[in-house]
Enzyme design. Structure first.
Site, PDB file in Angstrom:
ATOM      1  N   GLN A   1       0.845  -1.199   0.000  1.00 27.00           N
ATOM      2  CA  GLN A   1       0.000   0.000   0.000  1.00 27.00           C
ATOM      3  C   GLN A   1       0.880   1.248   0.000  1.00 27.00           C
ATOM      4  O   GLN A   1       1.260   1.750   1.051  1.00 27.00           O
ATOM      5  CB  GLN A   1      -0.924  -0.018   1.213  1.00 27.00           C
ATOM      6  CG  GLN A   1      -1.932   1.086   1.238  1.00 27.00           C
ATOM      7  CD  GLN A   1      -2.955   0.962   0.130  1.00 27.00           C
ATOM      8  OE1 GLN A   1      -2.635   0.797  -1.022  1.00 27.00           O
ATOM      9  NE2 GLN A   1      -4.202   1.062   0.482  1.00 27.00           N
ATOM     10  N   PHE A   2       1.194   1.748  -1.187  1.00 31.22           N
ATOM     11  CA  PHE A   2       2.073   2.916  -1.300  1.00 31.22           C
ATOM     12  C   PHE A   2       1.471   4.168  -0.683  1.00 31.22           C
ATOM     13  O   PHE A   2       2.187   5.085  -0.288  1.00 31.22           O
ATOM     14  CB  PHE A   2       2.463   3.168  -2.765  1.00 31.22           C
ATOM     15  CG  PHE A   2       1.366   3.755  -3.594  1.00 31.22           C
ATOM     16  CD1 PHE A   2       1.253   5.126  -3.745  1.00 31.22           C
ATOM     17  CD2 PHE A   2       0.436   2.934  -4.229  1.00 31.22           C
ATOM     18  CE1 PHE A   2       0.243   5.671  -4.522  1.00 31.22           C
ATOM     19  CE2 PHE A   2      -0.564   3.468  -5.009  1.00 31.22           C
ATOM     20  CZ  PHE A   2      -0.670   4.842  -5.156  1.00 31.22           C
ATOM     21  N   THR A   3       0.147   4.237  -0.562  1.00 31.47           N
ATOM     22  CA  THR A   3      -0.487   5.455  -0.055  1.00 31.47           C
ATOM     23  C   THR A   3      -0.144   5.736   1.407  1.00 31.47           C
ATOM     24  O   THR A   3      -0.399   6.840   1.883  1.00 31.47           O
ATOM     25  CB  THR A   3      -2.021   5.395  -0.218  1.00 31.47           C
ATOM     26  OG1 THR A   3      -2.525   4.296   0.535  1.00 31.47           O
ATOM     27  CG2 THR A   3      -2.404   5.244  -1.676  1.00 31.47           C
TER      28      THR A   3
END
Length: 122
Positions: free
Chosen positions: A74-76
């Site tokens: 989850q890059f966010t």
């Protein structure tokens, strides 16, 4: 690395309509964000922390009850929202860097050296 951990009664991940990972019992869903400085040692440390985190019912950990964990990239988690309405992702590692690190967390949870063989999934 950053992680958001959620207790769940079941979890699954589908890619293009195909389920690629799932479990149907109480466990943890873990969203993992990777930054540029993360290393395999960072991944191993996070895996050990997740395995022993006492947040399941009765203050139990996954190590206590052999509960499953589902790890999702989850890059966010490295979004910078301080300016304006458009977040920047500069602190997030790009896919070719992040994917092996997330895989390293998942691999360490499969058969870690600190995990008793009796609890290791087959």
């Amino acid at each position: 690395m950053r992680a958001v951990v959620q207790r769940v009664s079941q979890a699954s991940v589908a890619v293009d309509g195909q389920v690629v990972a799932a479990f149907a019992e109480p466990g943890l869903l873990v969203l993992v964000g990777v930054t540029h400085q993360d290393t395999p040692a960072t991944a191993a440390k996070l895996a050990a922390k997740l395995w022993g985190l006492r947040i399941l019912e009765g203050e139990k950990s996954c190590s206590d009850v052999a509960a499953p964990l589902l790890v999702v990239s989850q890059f966010t988690l490295y979004a910078d929202t301080r300016k304006g309405r458009r977040p920047t992702w500069q602190a997030a590692a790009p896919g070719p860097v992040a994917e092996p690190m997330v895989d390293a967390v998942a691999a360490a949870l499969r058969v870690p050296a600190w995990k008793p063989a009796s609890l290791a999934p087959t």
